[in-house]
Design a protein around this motif. Structure first.
Motif, PDB file in Angstrom:
ATOM      1  N   TYR A   4       0.760  -1.478   0.076  1.00  0.00           N
ATOM      2  CA  TYR A   4      -0.047  -0.052  -0.063  1.00  0.00           C
ATOM      3  C   TYR A   4       0.959   1.400  -0.091  1.00  0.00           C
ATOM      4  O   TYR A   4       0.306   2.335  -0.297  1.00  0.00           O
ATOM      5  CB  TYR A   4      -0.792  -0.037   1.364  1.00  0.00           C
ATOM      6  CG  TYR A   4      -1.809  -1.089   1.137  1.00  0.00           C
ATOM      7  CD1 TYR A   4      -1.639  -2.299   2.086  1.00  0.00           C
ATOM      8  CD2 TYR A   4      -2.982  -1.098   0.468  1.00  0.00           C
ATOM      9  CE1 TYR A   4      -2.409  -3.433   2.031  1.00  0.00           C
ATOM     10  CE2 TYR A   4      -4.075  -2.176   0.415  1.00  0.00           C
ATOM     11  CZ  TYR A   4      -3.705  -3.158   1.208  1.00  0.00           C
ATOM     12  OH  TYR A   4      -4.526  -4.304   1.251  1.00  0.00           O
ATOM     13  N   THR A  24      -5.366  -5.842 -11.402  1.00  0.00           N
ATOM     14  CA  THR A  24      -4.964  -5.964 -10.172  1.00  0.00           C
ATOM     15  C   THR A  24      -3.944  -4.911  -9.872  1.00  0.00           C
ATOM     16  O   THR A  24      -3.442  -4.189 -10.511  1.00  0.00           O
ATOM     17  CB  THR A  24      -3.979  -7.499  -9.971  1.00  0.00           C
ATOM     18  OG1 THR A  24      -3.469  -7.413  -8.498  1.00  0.00           O
ATOM     19  CG2 THR A  24      -2.858  -7.435 -11.027  1.00  0.00           C
ATOM     20  N   GLY A  25      -4.043  -4.677  -8.440  1.00  0.00           N
ATOM     21  CA  GLY A  25      -3.519  -3.286  -7.898  1.00  0.00           C
ATOM     22  C   GLY A  25      -2.068  -3.767  -7.274  1.00  0.00           C
ATOM     23  O   GLY A  25      -1.296  -3.055  -7.073  1.00  0.00           O
ATOM     24  N   LEU A  30       1.626  -0.007 -11.817  1.00  0.00           N
ATOM     25  CA  LEU A  30       0.750   0.613 -10.844  1.00  0.00           C
ATOM     26  C   LEU A  30       1.569   1.699  -9.982  1.00  0.00           C
ATOM     27  O   LEU A  30       2.046   1.036  -9.043  1.00  0.00           O
ATOM     28  CB  LEU A  30      -0.391   0.020 -10.360  1.00  0.00           C
ATOM     29  CG  LEU A  30      -1.422   0.825  -9.626  1.00  0.00           C
ATOM     30  CD1 LEU A  30      -2.074   1.900 -10.372  1.00  0.00           C
ATOM     31  CD2 LEU A  30      -2.476   0.100  -8.975  1.00  0.00           C
ATOM     32  N   ALA A  33      -1.474   5.327  -6.246  1.00  0.00           N
ATOM     33  CA  ALA A  33      -2.962   4.950  -5.745  1.00  0.00           C
ATOM     34  C   ALA A  33      -3.361   6.053  -4.950  1.00  0.00           C
ATOM     35  O   ALA A  33      -2.874   6.184  -3.906  1.00  0.00           O
ATOM     36  CB  ALA A  33      -3.099   3.772  -5.279  1.00  0.00           C
ATOM     37  N   ARG A  38      -5.650  -0.672  -2.899  1.00  0.00           N
ATOM     38  CA  ARG A  38      -5.156  -1.528  -4.119  1.00  0.00           C
ATOM     39  C   ARG A  38      -5.882  -2.960  -3.935  1.00  0.00           C
ATOM     40  O   ARG A  38      -5.963  -3.349  -2.614  1.00  0.00           O
ATOM     41  CB  ARG A  38      -3.858  -1.755  -4.295  1.00  0.00           C
ATOM     42  CG  ARG A  38      -3.073  -0.283  -4.506  1.00  0.00           C
ATOM     43  CD  ARG A  38      -1.388  -0.734  -4.674  1.00  0.00           C
ATOM     44  NE  ARG A  38      -0.553   0.505  -4.771  1.00  0.00           N
ATOM     45  CZ  ARG A  38       0.363   0.538  -5.557  1.00  0.00           C
ATOM     46  NH1 ARG A  38       0.796  -0.387  -6.313  1.00  0.00           N
ATOM     47  NH2 ARG A  38       1.184   1.469  -5.495  1.00  0.00           N
ATOM     48  N   VAL A  43      -8.302  -3.390  -9.521  1.00  0.00           N
ATOM     49  CA  VAL A  43      -7.340  -2.425  -9.580  1.00  0.00           C
ATOM     50  C   VAL A  43      -7.182  -1.951  -8.112  1.00  0.00           C
ATOM     51  O   VAL A  43      -6.173  -1.466  -7.532  1.00  0.00           O
ATOM     52  CB  VAL A  43      -7.267  -1.349 -10.611  1.00  0.00           C
ATOM     53  CG1 VAL A  43      -6.097  -0.602 -10.358  1.00  0.00           C
ATOM     54  CG2 VAL A  43      -7.219  -2.014 -12.095  1.00  0.00           C
ATOM     55  N   GLY A  44      -8.495  -1.209  -7.680  1.00  0.00           N
ATOM     56  CA  GLY A  44      -8.643  -0.707  -6.454  1.00  0.00           C
ATOM     57  C   GLY A  44      -9.868  -0.220  -5.916  1.00  0.00           C
ATOM     58  O   GLY A  44     -10.825  -0.144  -6.999  1.00  0.00           O
ATOM     59  N   VAL A  53      -5.535   6.572  -9.961  1.00  0.00           N
ATOM     60  CA  VAL A  53      -4.315   5.726 -10.110  1.00  0.00           C
ATOM     61  C   VAL A  53      -3.427   6.227 -11.312  1.00  0.00           C
ATOM     62  O   VAL A  53      -3.864   6.837 -12.177  1.00  0.00           O
ATOM     63  CB  VAL A  53      -4.665   4.400 -10.396  1.00  0.00           C
ATOM     64  CG1 VAL A  53      -5.683   3.833  -9.148  1.00  0.00           C
ATOM     65  CG2 VAL A  53      -5.589   4.233 -11.725  1.00  0.00           C
ATOM     66  N   ARG A 168     -15.315   0.769  -7.228  1.00  0.00           N
ATOM     67  CA  ARG A 168     -14.065  -0.225  -7.583  1.00  0.00           C
ATOM     68  C   ARG A 168     -13.743   0.351  -9.069  1.00  0.00           C
ATOM     69  O   ARG A 168     -14.426   0.485  -9.857  1.00  0.00           O
ATOM     70  CB  ARG A 168     -14.487  -1.656  -7.709  1.00  0.00           C
ATOM     71  CG  ARG A 168     -15.170  -2.123  -6.527  1.00  0.00           C
ATOM     72  CD  ARG A 168     -15.434  -3.753  -6.694  1.00  0.00           C
ATOM     73  NE  ARG A 168     -15.584  -4.367  -7.894  1.00  0.00           N
ATOM     74  CZ  ARG A 168     -15.685  -5.505  -8.048  1.00  0.00           C
ATOM     75  NH1 ARG A 168     -15.665  -6.365  -6.856  1.00  0.00           N
ATOM     76  NH2 ARG A 168     -15.874  -6.234  -9.292  1.00  0.00           N
TER      77      ARG A 168
END
Length: 309
Positions: A4, A24-25, A30, A33, A38, A43-44, A53, A168
């Motif tokens: 994170y 996916t985060g 990536l 954020a 995430r 993705v988040g 992002v 999301r």
């Protein structure tokens, strides 16, 4: 920790190659954020009044097509209810959000959940837009942001406040193209009596409506010591399940369409429209996203607006 927050122990960001499909985060491409948590299967998820992002992409300098998938589910609704603290009897209201990329508004979307017999179904919206030549160069950053808008006065009480909280970002796709084209947004039913026309849409559209169940009751987290105890939580859960069944079993009689209102999605400025039967006509092609809605609330109608051929 490193999942994170960026630390000295994190590996350098690796630019994603085109075509890219980010779902996916945890992907190293990536890099930023902002007000997002995430995810592993998404993705988040947005934690504030906006969420953004930044994805490091190995672009070619030419135009690209970006596709963003947004989702509204039970967790998003609970996150929203925990922060806004609405009335326990308040229904869930539609969410209207704007999508921004590289500092510009690219389009908008409406997300609305409907009650089923056992639970409320989730809602998804997919928006595709083009970045012109030079907007995404080699090893550039692709910025994608979800933000709230200024609703028109006639939408007061019909749309959710702080609509971005909990939403999301399911996935982000990027691919190279030869030339730019108009924005394409959700083409299915919106789940409510609202719809968003994307920038560059035509002037003549056809409206189709369908009857849908009512919105589900809001999930509320216990707020004090008494309601946090297990017996009280079990009772609240049973009451909410009963409310869901009552909402789903209620007959729906939305009646005929009373009229159509339109406004600029970003500023809330009214836009003149003409309605003849199922045809909606604008005076000029929209330069930004346009919010359409029933002139009087019809929460059991779901709208679908397609450009007339």
């Amino acid at each position: 920790m490193g999942a994170y927050f960026r630390t000295d122990f994190d590996e350098p960001a690796v630019p994603a190659e085109l075509p890219m499909q980010l779902a996916t985060g945890m992907n190293q491409a990536l890099t930023i954020a902002d007000q997002m948590v995430r995810g592993r299967g998404i993705v988040g998820r947005v934690t504030g009044d906006f969420g953004a992002v930044a994805v490091k992409v190995h672009g070619t300098g030419g135009p690209v097509r970006v596709t963003v998938s947004i989702g509204l589910d039970e967790v998003a609704t609970r996150w929203w209810a925990d922060r806004v603290r609405p009335s326990r009897t308040a229904p869930e209201l539609p969410r209207v959000v704007a999508v921004r990329s590289q500092g510009r508004i690219r389009g908008g979307a409406v997300l609305a959940r409907r009650q089923g017999w056992r639970g409320a179904a989730g809602a998804e919206a997919t928006l595709s837009f083009d970045l012109a030549e030079g907007e995404l160069n080699a090893d550039g950053l692709l910025m994608v942001e979800l933000g709230q808008t200024t609703p028109p006065e006639w939408a007061a009480g019909r749309l959710s406040t702080r609509p971005v909280v909990g939403l999301r970002i399911n996935s982000i796709g990027v691919r190279a193209i030869d030339s730019v084209s108009a924005v394409t947004g959700p083409t299915g039913f919106s789940g409510c009596d609202f719809f968003v026309l994307q920038p560059g849409a035509g002037t003549v559209h056809r409206l189709t409506t369908d009857v849908v169940p009512s919105a589900p009751p809001l999930p509320l987290t216990p707020r004090n010591k008494l309601t946090k105890r297990r017996p009280a939580r079990a009772a609240f859960k049973a009451v909410r399940a009963a409310r869901r069944i009552v909402v789903r079993a209620k007959p729906y009689r939305p009646g005929p369409l009373a009229g159509v209102l339109a406004a600029d999605l970003i500023t809330g400025t009214p836009i003149a429209v003409e309605v003849a039967g199922d045809e909606i006509r604008l005076a000029a092609p929209p330069t930004g996203p346009v919010l359409l809605a029933a002139a009087s609330p019809q929460p059991n109608l779901s709208w679908r607006v397609l450009e007339a051929k």
